[in-house]
Motif scaffolding. Sequence first.
Motif, short mmCIF file in Angstrom:
data_model
loop_
_atom_site.label_atom_id
_atom_site.label_comp_id
_atom_site.label_asym_id
_atom_site.label_seq_id
_atom_site.Cartn_x
_atom_site.Cartn_y
_atom_site.Cartn_z
N GLN A 183 0.97 -1.16 -0.01
CA GLN A 183 0.02 0.03 0.10
C GLN A 183 0.99 1.23 0.08
N ARG A 184 2.37 1.09 0.08
CA ARG A 184 3.13 2.27 0.35
C ARG A 184 2.74 3.12 1.31
N ALA A 185 2.32 2.63 2.42
CA ALA A 185 1.98 3.24 3.55
C ALA A 185 2.76 2.93 4.80
N VAL A 186 2.65 3.94 5.80
CA VAL A 186 3.18 3.50 7.21
C VAL A 186 2.27 4.16 8.02
N PHE A 187 1.82 3.50 9.26
CA PHE A 187 1.39 4.05 10.40
C PHE A 187 2.48 3.96 11.35
N SER A 188 2.69 5.30 11.76
CA SER A 188 3.76 5.79 12.44
C SER A 188 3.45 5.92 14.02
N GLY A 189 2.35 5.67 14.57
CA GLY A 189 2.10 5.97 15.99
C GLY A 189 2.51 7.20 16.19
N ASP A 190 2.69 7.43 17.56
CA ASP A 190 2.79 8.77 18.11
C ASP A 190 4.18 9.35 17.63
N ILE A 191 5.11 8.77 17.06
CA ILE A 191 6.30 9.48 16.66
C ILE A 191 5.80 10.81 15.77
N ILE A 192 4.63 10.77 15.23
CA ILE A 192 4.26 11.89 14.49
C ILE A 192 2.88 12.24 15.03
N PHE A 193 2.84 13.58 15.31
CA PHE A 193 1.41 14.28 15.36
C PHE A 193 1.43 15.35 14.28
N SER A 194 0.46 15.20 13.53
CA SER A 194 0.43 15.88 12.11
C SER A 194 -0.52 17.33 12.23
N SER A 195 -0.04 17.87 11.34
CA SER A 195 -0.99 19.20 11.19
C SER A 195 -0.95 19.69 9.78
N ALA A 240 6.31 15.29 2.34
CA ALA A 240 6.79 16.61 2.79
C ALA A 240 6.16 16.88 4.12
N GLY A 241 5.00 16.34 4.42
CA GLY A 241 4.29 16.57 5.77
C GLY A 241 5.36 16.23 6.89
N VAL A 242 6.00 14.77 6.58
CA VAL A 242 6.90 14.38 7.82
C VAL A 242 8.07 15.19 7.72
N ARG A 243 8.56 15.71 6.75
CA ARG A 243 9.73 16.73 6.80
C ARG A 243 9.27 17.81 7.34
N ASP A 244 7.97 18.43 7.31
CA ASP A 244 7.73 19.59 8.12
C ASP A 244 7.58 19.21 9.52
N HIS A 245 7.19 18.10 9.96
CA HIS A 245 7.25 17.85 11.39
C HIS A 245 8.71 17.71 11.91
N LEU A 249 10.11 19.35 15.41
CA LEU A 249 10.81 18.64 16.44
C LEU A 249 12.21 19.08 16.45
N GLU A 250 12.85 19.53 15.57
CA GLU A 250 14.43 20.07 15.68
C GLU A 250 14.22 21.56 16.21
N TYR A 251 13.11 22.29 16.04
CA TYR A 251 12.94 23.50 16.81
C TYR A 251 12.88 23.22 18.32
N VAL A 252 11.85 22.53 18.70
CA VAL A 252 11.75 22.12 20.06
C VAL A 252 12.99 21.72 20.79
N ARG A 253 13.74 20.74 20.28
CA ARG A 253 14.97 20.27 20.76
C ARG A 253 15.85 21.28 20.78
N GLU A 254 16.06 22.08 19.72
CA GLU A 254 17.20 23.11 19.91
C GLU A 254 16.87 24.31 21.11
N ARG A 255 15.45 24.45 21.25
CA ARG A 255 15.28 25.48 22.42
C ARG A 255 15.48 24.85 23.66
#
Length: 340
Positions: A183-195, A240-245, A249-255
């Motif tokens: 299906q070329r799909a992944v269910f990621s669980g909560d390693i990803i919360f999307s918007s 692209a949505g995963v890359r945005d996420h 995460l990198e922003y929160v980690r840096e801060r």
Amino acid sequence: MSITGGDVVDLGRGLYAWLPPKRGWGLANCGLLVSTRGALWIDTPYDAVLAGQFLAESTKRLPDGVSIDRVIVTHANGDHFWGAGVLPDVEIIATREAREHIHYEPTPKQQHALVATGDPATALGAYLGRHFGPFDWSQTEPVQPTTYFTGELELTLGEYPVQLSALPSAHTTGDLMVHLPAQRAVFSGDIIFSSTPARPGDHPVHWAGPLSNVIAACERVLATGAEIIVPGHGPVLDRAGVRDHIVYLEYVRERAHALHAAGIPALEAARRVIAEGRYPELGLPERLVVTIGSEFRQLDGSELPGVLQVMTDVAVVAQEVEQTRESEGPAEKRSGPAEK
């Protein structure tokens, strides 16, 4: 007042995603994979009411003579796990490490009693009632996985391969992702919360960390080559949505790292990141209390506090955020993230 509804999205080749009717605590995405030889769930809703609704929608899509006989649990938070009780005698698959998180959370009945008897005059009681009051676990017995694994586990469902990969400590200590190559799909669980702009989501909440592991897990999702990514919460994403996420995460980690290096306590660090308002479209900014607290513990080796202490801090900060919005006036309040 219970939560009802939910959208079923056909992802093709027997794969469906069930998306809850709104965003918020406890409203997780779930998956259904159907073949002529069987069917399985990927995660379950939080309580028996929502799980019953997902089961009714699933049943409509089952071929004659086919039943759901497996549940894959991406991690042991109750909102992905406790609804499995509506499917008695099914195989429930989780990582071996998930057992640690099962012991950290209260049982369903303990959580129901905590919410039902909370004092609404306190920040914690009001917060739990508002966000968890619509769920009903009064008759929910604890659920236990029946199959544990470490590393990788490959299953087949009819003609479809199902590849499970255990992940290092990230959202919890027992996460996994589900790759469905056909299906070329992944269910990621909560390693990803999307918007997305069309369907804003909430700030992620990570109980374990470190965030470098969460980011690495997102990279592993992309490394599968999947084009469809179903996160633990929020709308279905493309690559692209995963890359945005990852950028978030990198922003929160840096801060978090900068504030830790400056000697700022974790709770105050979370307040400062919230005040920066970098992602105003995301709801529940108080959840940064959990994520930044987890990152600080990874940096200084401190112990994980009890869940009630964590949630008390979350509730107090949520109250502060609401008071700030009220003091800013109607125009500013309208521009902030909607509470749903």
